[in-house]
Motif scaffolding. Structure first.
Motif, PDB file in Angstrom:
ATOM      1  N   THR A   1       0.802  -1.226   0.000  1.00  0.00           N
ATOM      2  CA  THR A   1       0.000   0.000   0.000  1.00  0.00           C
ATOM      3  C   THR A   1       0.836   1.277   0.000  1.00  0.00           C
ATOM      4  O   THR A   1       0.389   2.301  -0.516  1.00  0.00           O
ATOM      5  N   ASN A   2       2.035   1.242   0.592  1.00  0.00           N
ATOM      6  CA  ASN A   2       2.840   2.462   0.714  1.00  0.00           C
ATOM      7  C   ASN A   2       4.218   2.355   0.085  1.00  0.00           C
ATOM      8  O   ASN A   2       5.008   3.298   0.188  1.00  0.00           O
TER       9      ASN A   2
ATOM     10  N   TYR B   1      -6.780  -1.482   5.716  1.00  0.00           N
ATOM     11  CA  TYR B   1      -6.077  -0.858   4.596  1.00  0.00           C
ATOM     12  C   TYR B   1      -7.072  -0.748   3.443  1.00  0.00           C
ATOM     13  O   TYR B   1      -7.823  -1.692   3.179  1.00  0.00           O
ATOM     14  N   ARG B   2      -7.053   0.391   2.738  1.00  0.00           N
ATOM     15  CA  ARG B   2      -8.013   0.597   1.658  1.00  0.00           C
ATOM     16  C   ARG B   2      -7.322   1.075   0.381  1.00  0.00           C
ATOM     17  O   ARG B   2      -7.624   2.156  -0.131  1.00  0.00           O
TER      18      ARG B   2
ATOM     19  N   VAL C   1       3.298  -7.712  -4.981  1.00  0.00           N
ATOM     20  CA  VAL C   1       2.133  -7.379  -5.804  1.00  0.00           C
ATOM     21  C   VAL C   1       1.430  -8.648  -6.261  1.00  0.00           C
ATOM     22  O   VAL C   1       0.201  -8.711  -6.307  1.00  0.00           O
ATOM     23  N   ASN C   2       2.202  -9.684  -6.567  1.00  0.00           N
ATOM     24  CA  ASN C   2       1.603 -10.942  -7.032  1.00  0.00           C
ATOM     25  C   ASN C   2       0.760 -11.628  -5.955  1.00  0.00           C
ATOM     26  O   ASN C   2      -0.150 -12.384  -6.273  1.00  0.00           O
ATOM     27  N   VAL C   3       1.067 -11.372  -4.685  1.00  0.00           N
ATOM     28  CA  VAL C   3       0.223 -11.903  -3.605  1.00  0.00           C
ATOM     29  C   VAL C   3      -1.208 -11.412  -3.798  1.00  0.00           C
ATOM     30  O   VAL C   3      -2.171 -12.190  -3.761  1.00  0.00           O
TER      31      VAL C   3
ATOM     32  N   ARG D   1      -1.783   2.366  -7.433  1.00  0.00           N
ATOM     33  CA  ARG D   1      -1.198   3.684  -7.177  1.00  0.00           C
ATOM     34  C   ARG D   1      -0.170   4.031  -8.242  1.00  0.00           C
ATOM     35  O   ARG D   1      -0.506   4.175  -9.396  1.00  0.00           O
ATOM     36  N   ARG D   2       1.116   4.081  -7.876  1.00  0.00           N
ATOM     37  CA  ARG D   2       2.133   4.474  -8.856  1.00  0.00           C
ATOM     38  C   ARG D   2       2.701   3.271  -9.595  1.00  0.00           C
ATOM     39  O   ARG D   2       3.557   3.428 -10.443  1.00  0.00           O
TER      40      ARG D   2
END
Length: 199
Positions: free
Chosen positions: A27-28, A44-45, A167-169, A194-195
């Motif tokens: 997320t961050n 977490y959103r 990310v694959n998780v 996000r980015r």
């Protein structure tokens, strides 16, 4: 954003396996080597883009029991219902590849999920901390065979420290939600976060 564009996920596991580190990395894009136990439920959103459509993820990170006792199963059941994660569309069960007891913990969590949810509810098993491969106590092959063949769950290994497969998780979890018809659209196309852009 409508309720049809939200997917609730729960990430569960024993203390110190790296659940919060995985979430922080996803997320961050951040990581801290300092261990801080989760003391209360955290939501977490992040918003991801699935095939051109924004999807808001609700990812629940809950505190866990600090020691393993005979009442662990009762505690897990209480947490499962009390934290609201019983409504999750999918579950990410995280264990530390250097800790056999953390794998036993997710076995128990899986049993609780199967007792309370539909048998087709997506469960992704995640082997965390693969950067510590020299200290691993469970072979990837043994865990993979058990999880894929006996449990009928998907399996992936990752490292929050080095951002390997993080990310694959979530991509794999969303794919399973879509395959089971619990989400919106197909997740085999472009996924952006996000980015970051993930193919």
């Amino acid at each position: 954003m409508t309720s049809e564009e939200r997917i609730k996920l729960a990430i569960l596991g024993a203390p110190g396996v790296g659940k919060t580190s995985i979430l922080d990395r996803f997320t961050n894009c951040s990581y801290s080597a300092c261990y801080r136990p989760t003391k209360r439920k955290h939501l977490y959103r992040p918003v991801v883009v699935l095939n051109g459509r924004p999807i808001e993820l609700y990812i629940v990170d809950t505190p866990v029991v600090t020691n393993y006792s005979s009442s662990l199963r009762d505690w897990v059941g209480l947490q499962f219902f009390g934290s609201g994660i019983v409504n999750a569309k999918a579950f990410i069960l995280v264990y530390d590849v250097t800790s056999q007891i953390s794998f036993k913990y997710i076995e128990m969590l899986r049993d609780v999920i199967l007792q309370t949810k539909d048998i087709d509810t997506p469960i992704l098993v995640v082997g965390s901390k693969i950067d510590l491969y020299e200290s691993r106590v469970l072979s990837r092959r043994c865990v993979f065979n058990l999880v894929k063949k006996s449990w009928k769950c998907d399996y992936i290994e990752c490292s929050a420290m080095f951002n390997w497969q993080i990310v694959n998780v979530f991509k794999e979890t969303l794919r399973r939600v879509e395959v089971n018809g619990n989400g919106n659209g197909a997740s085999n196309g472009l996924l952006t976060h996000r980015r970051c852009t993930i193919m």
